[in-house]
Write a protein that holds these residues in place. Sequence first.
Motif, PDB file in Angstrom:
ATOM      1  N   VAL A 195      13.912   3.428   5.348  1.00 34.01           N
ATOM      2  CA  VAL A 195      12.778   3.042   4.851  1.00 34.01           C
ATOM      3  C   VAL A 195      12.169   4.732   4.341  1.00 34.01           C
ATOM      4  O   VAL A 195      12.345   5.465   5.168  1.00 34.01           O
ATOM      5  N   LYS A 196      12.107   4.843   2.919  1.00 33.99           N
ATOM      6  CA  LYS A 196      11.167   5.846   2.270  1.00 33.99           C
ATOM      7  C   LYS A 196       9.544   5.782   1.882  1.00 33.99           C
ATOM      8  O   LYS A 196       9.915   4.321   0.950  1.00 33.99           O
ATOM      9  N   PRO A 197       8.550   6.775   1.511  1.00 35.07           N
ATOM     10  CA  PRO A 197       7.706   5.698   1.236  1.00 35.07           C
ATOM     11  C   PRO A 197       7.732   6.012  -1.070  1.00 35.07           C
ATOM     12  O   PRO A 197       8.842   6.412  -0.848  1.00 35.07           O
ATOM     13  N   ALA A 198       7.744   5.132  -1.683  1.00 34.02           N
ATOM     14  CA  ALA A 198       7.569   4.461  -2.403  1.00 34.02           C
ATOM     15  C   ALA A 198       6.103   4.449  -3.343  1.00 34.02           C
ATOM     16  O   ALA A 198       4.675   4.025  -2.781  1.00 34.02           O
ATOM     17  N   GLU A 199       5.671   4.431  -4.645  1.00 28.64           N
ATOM     18  CA  GLU A 199       5.069   3.853  -5.420  1.00 28.64           C
ATOM     19  C   GLU A 199       5.025   2.212  -5.308  1.00 28.64           C
ATOM     20  O   GLU A 199       3.924   1.660  -4.964  1.00 28.64           O
ATOM     21  N   VAL A 200       5.820   0.920  -4.974  1.00 24.31           N
ATOM     22  CA  VAL A 200       5.794   0.640  -5.213  1.00 24.31           C
ATOM     23  C   VAL A 200       7.091  -0.456  -4.497  1.00 24.31           C
ATOM     24  O   VAL A 200       7.895   0.434  -3.949  1.00 24.31           O
ATOM     25  N   TRP A 201       6.567  -1.279  -3.946  1.00 19.57           N
ATOM     26  CA  TRP A 201       8.111  -2.095  -2.569  1.00 19.57           C
ATOM     27  C   TRP A 201       8.865  -2.155  -3.531  1.00 19.57           C
ATOM     28  O   TRP A 201       9.181  -3.541  -5.047  1.00 19.57           O
ATOM     29  N   SER A 202      10.612  -2.349  -3.281  1.00 21.17           N
ATOM     30  CA  SER A 202      11.505  -1.881  -3.404  1.00 21.17           C
ATOM     31  C   SER A 202      12.350  -2.679  -2.801  1.00 21.17           C
ATOM     32  O   SER A 202      12.576  -1.319  -1.584  1.00 21.17           O
TER      33      SER A 202
ATOM     34  N   ILE B  62      19.758 -10.990  -2.415  1.00 17.83           N
ATOM     35  CA  ILE B  62      18.376 -11.265  -2.021  1.00 17.83           C
ATOM     36  C   ILE B  62      17.038 -10.637  -2.906  1.00 17.83           C
ATOM     37  O   ILE B  62      17.503  -9.902  -4.031  1.00 17.83           O
ATOM     38  N   PRO B  63      16.288 -11.213  -2.260  1.00 19.78           N
ATOM     39  CA  PRO B  63      14.700 -10.667  -3.949  1.00 19.78           C
ATOM     40  C   PRO B  63      14.882  -8.891  -3.608  1.00 19.78           C
ATOM     41  O   PRO B  63      15.022  -8.734  -2.368  1.00 19.78           O
ATOM     42  N   SER B  64      14.232  -8.615  -4.412  1.00 22.08           N
ATOM     43  CA  SER B  64      13.716  -6.715  -4.584  1.00 22.08           C
ATOM     44  C   SER B  64      12.852  -6.189  -4.682  1.00 22.08           C
ATOM     45  O   SER B  64      12.372  -5.458  -4.516  1.00 22.08           O
ATOM     46  N   GLY B  65      12.066  -7.236  -4.541  1.00 20.55           N
ATOM     47  CA  GLY B  65      10.939  -7.354  -4.462  1.00 20.55           C
ATOM     48  C   GLY B  65       9.397  -7.669  -3.110  1.00 20.55           C
ATOM     49  O   GLY B  65       9.972  -7.609  -1.816  1.00 20.55           O
ATOM     50  N   GLU B  66       8.134  -7.902  -3.256  1.00 22.81           N
ATOM     51  CA  GLU B  66       7.823  -8.722  -2.043  1.00 22.81           C
ATOM     52  C   GLU B  66       7.971  -9.276  -1.560  1.00 22.81           C
ATOM     53  O   GLU B  66       7.334 -10.088  -0.965  1.00 22.81           O
ATOM     54  N   GLU B  67       8.379 -10.043  -2.387  1.00 20.33           N
ATOM     55  CA  GLU B  67       9.279 -11.458  -2.247  1.00 20.33           C
ATOM     56  C   GLU B  67      10.397 -11.827  -1.562  1.00 20.33           C
ATOM     57  O   GLU B  67      10.629 -12.686  -0.029  1.00 20.33           O
ATOM     58  N   ASN B  68      10.455 -10.380  -0.607  1.00 22.51           N
ATOM     59  CA  ASN B  68      12.050 -10.106   0.182  1.00 22.51           C
ATOM     60  C   ASN B  68      11.668 -10.589   1.673  1.00 22.51           C
ATOM     61  O   ASN B  68      10.497 -10.317   2.697  1.00 22.51           O
ATOM     62  N   LEU B  69      13.021 -11.493   2.035  1.00 22.16           N
ATOM     63  CA  LEU B  69      11.864 -11.572   3.810  1.00 22.16           C
ATOM     64  C   LEU B  69      11.394 -10.282   4.207  1.00 22.16           C
ATOM     65  O   LEU B  69      10.447 -10.906   5.573  1.00 22.16           O
TER      66      LEU B  69
ATOM     67  N   VAL C   3      13.172  -9.740  12.167  1.00 23.73           N
ATOM     68  CA  VAL C   3      12.496  -8.272  13.398  1.00 23.73           C
ATOM     69  C   VAL C   3      12.241  -7.270  12.764  1.00 23.73           C
ATOM     70  O   VAL C   3      12.058  -5.901  12.717  1.00 23.73           O
ATOM     71  N   ALA C   4      12.982  -7.102  11.861  1.00 23.86           N
ATOM     72  CA  ALA C   4      13.196  -5.523  11.247  1.00 23.86           C
ATOM     73  C   ALA C   4      12.029  -5.705  10.028  1.00 23.86           C
ATOM     74  O   ALA C   4      10.847  -4.865  10.378  1.00 23.86           O
ATOM     75  N   GLY C   5      10.910  -6.578   9.590  1.00 22.59           N
ATOM     76  CA  GLY C   5      10.460  -6.528   8.930  1.00 22.59           C
ATOM     77  C   GLY C   5       8.815  -6.224  10.074  1.00 22.59           C
ATOM     78  O   GLY C   5       7.860  -5.066   9.459  1.00 22.59           O
ATOM     79  N   ILE C   6       8.973  -6.447  10.829  1.00 22.04           N
ATOM     80  CA  ILE C   6       7.865  -7.027  12.222  1.00 22.04           C
ATOM     81  C   ILE C   6       8.257  -5.026  12.825  1.00 22.04           C
ATOM     82  O   ILE C   6       6.720  -4.390  13.111  1.00 22.04           O
ATOM     83  N   GLU C   7       9.332  -4.624  12.789  1.00 24.88           N
ATOM     84  CA  GLU C   7       9.310  -3.142  12.705  1.00 24.88           C
ATOM     85  C   GLU C   7       9.182  -2.470  12.051  1.00 24.88           C
ATOM     86  O   GLU C   7       7.844  -1.372  11.940  1.00 24.88           O
ATOM     87  N   LEU C   8       8.999  -2.474  10.613  1.00 26.05           N
ATOM     88  CA  LEU C   8       9.328  -1.859   9.512  1.00 26.05           C
ATOM     89  C   LEU C   8       7.272  -1.901   9.320  1.00 26.05           C
ATOM     90  O   LEU C   8       6.713  -0.845   9.338  1.00 26.05           O
ATOM     91  N   ALA C   9       6.910  -2.739   9.664  1.00 21.11           N
ATOM     92  CA  ALA C   9       5.188  -2.883   9.943  1.00 21.11           C
ATOM     93  C   ALA C   9       4.511  -1.717  11.055  1.00 21.11           C
ATOM     94  O   ALA C   9       3.785  -0.888  11.510  1.00 21.11           O
TER      95      ALA C   9
END
Length: 306
Positions: A36-43, A54-61, A102-108
Motif C-alpha cells: 500500500v502506497k499513498p496516491a492521488e486516486v485509488w488503484s 478484479i476491479p481496479s478502482g474504488e469498486e474493488n472489494l 480483512v485486508a480492507g479492514i486493516e487498510l482502514a
Amino acid sequence: MSLEPFMITVPGSTANLGPGFDSVGLAVDRYLNLVVKPAEVWSFSSDSPDLVGIPSGEENLICRVANHVAKTFDYQLSPCEVEMTSDIPLTRGLGSSAAAIVAGIELANQQMGNRLSPQEKVRLASLWEGHPDNVAASVYGGLVIGTHTVDSTHVLYGGVPNLDLVLVIPRHELLTKKARGVLPETLPFKQAVRGSGVANVLVAALLQGEFELAGEMMGSDVFHHPYRGELVPHLEEVIHVVNEETQAYGAALSGAGPTIFCLAPLHQGDSVKKVLESRFPEFDVDVLAPAKHGIQVKVPSFLKEA
C-alpha cells in the motif's frame, strides 16, 4: 495517516470442517499480500493468476470494505495505490473473499492510527461477511470457533493444530451464493440436535488433539454436506478414498466447496497427496499447513529503500 508505504499479509482459510457450519475456521498458509502506497486516486493492480479480472478502482472489494469501516468511525480515507499478490484461489472454498474483507479492514485501520483491536476487526468483518469462521481465522491465524448475530460476535482462539492439510482443488469455481442456495430453510429437531452434538465433539476433539475422532466427526455432518453434494459430485468419492486408502484422519468440504479439505498426520501429507493425485488426476492436490499467524502489517526493506 502515515505517508510511509506498508505491506498487509492475510492468510486464507478453510471453514466448517464438516459439521462446524459457519462457526469453525482454520487459517491456512496461502496468502493475500497488499503493498500500500499513498496516491492521488485509488488503484488496485495484480499480476497474480488468482486475481485476474478484479476491479481496479474504488469498486474493488478491499476498497469498499475500507471505506465502509472508515465511514463507521467518521473518518475520511486518503487514496492509495495497492499492489496485490495472492495464491488463494478464488471461489474454491479457501476464504479468498474473507481475506480481502480483512485486508480492507486493516487498510482502514492503518490509516486511522491502528485503533482497532483484533476483536473489533473480527466483529466488523463478521458483520460484512455474515459469519465469523473464515474472517476470524484470517485475523487470528490457527483454529477459531465462533458465533455471530447482528447484535454480537464471540470468537475463541483454539491454537494451531499439529497437522498437515491436504487439499483437493477442482479447476471449476463454485460461488458461495449458489452453494448456500441449495441449503434447507429448516431442519427437523432431532436432526438439528444430532448435528449440534457432532459439531461439539468435533471442536472438543480438535482442541484435545484427538484427530482420529475429529476426522470421524468431519464425515458425520448433517448441516450442509447432504445438500451440497449435488453441486460437488466428486465429494463422496474423494471422502471414500481418503478414508479407505490413505492415512488421513478425515475429509470434508472446505467452506462452501468445491475444494475438499483433509486432515492428515503431521509429515504424512505428501503420502496422502500421492494417493489422491493418482486417483483424481483431473484435480489439483496440494499440501498446506495451518497458518500460525493471522493478519500482519510491516514495512519490508524493499519499501524502506523505495
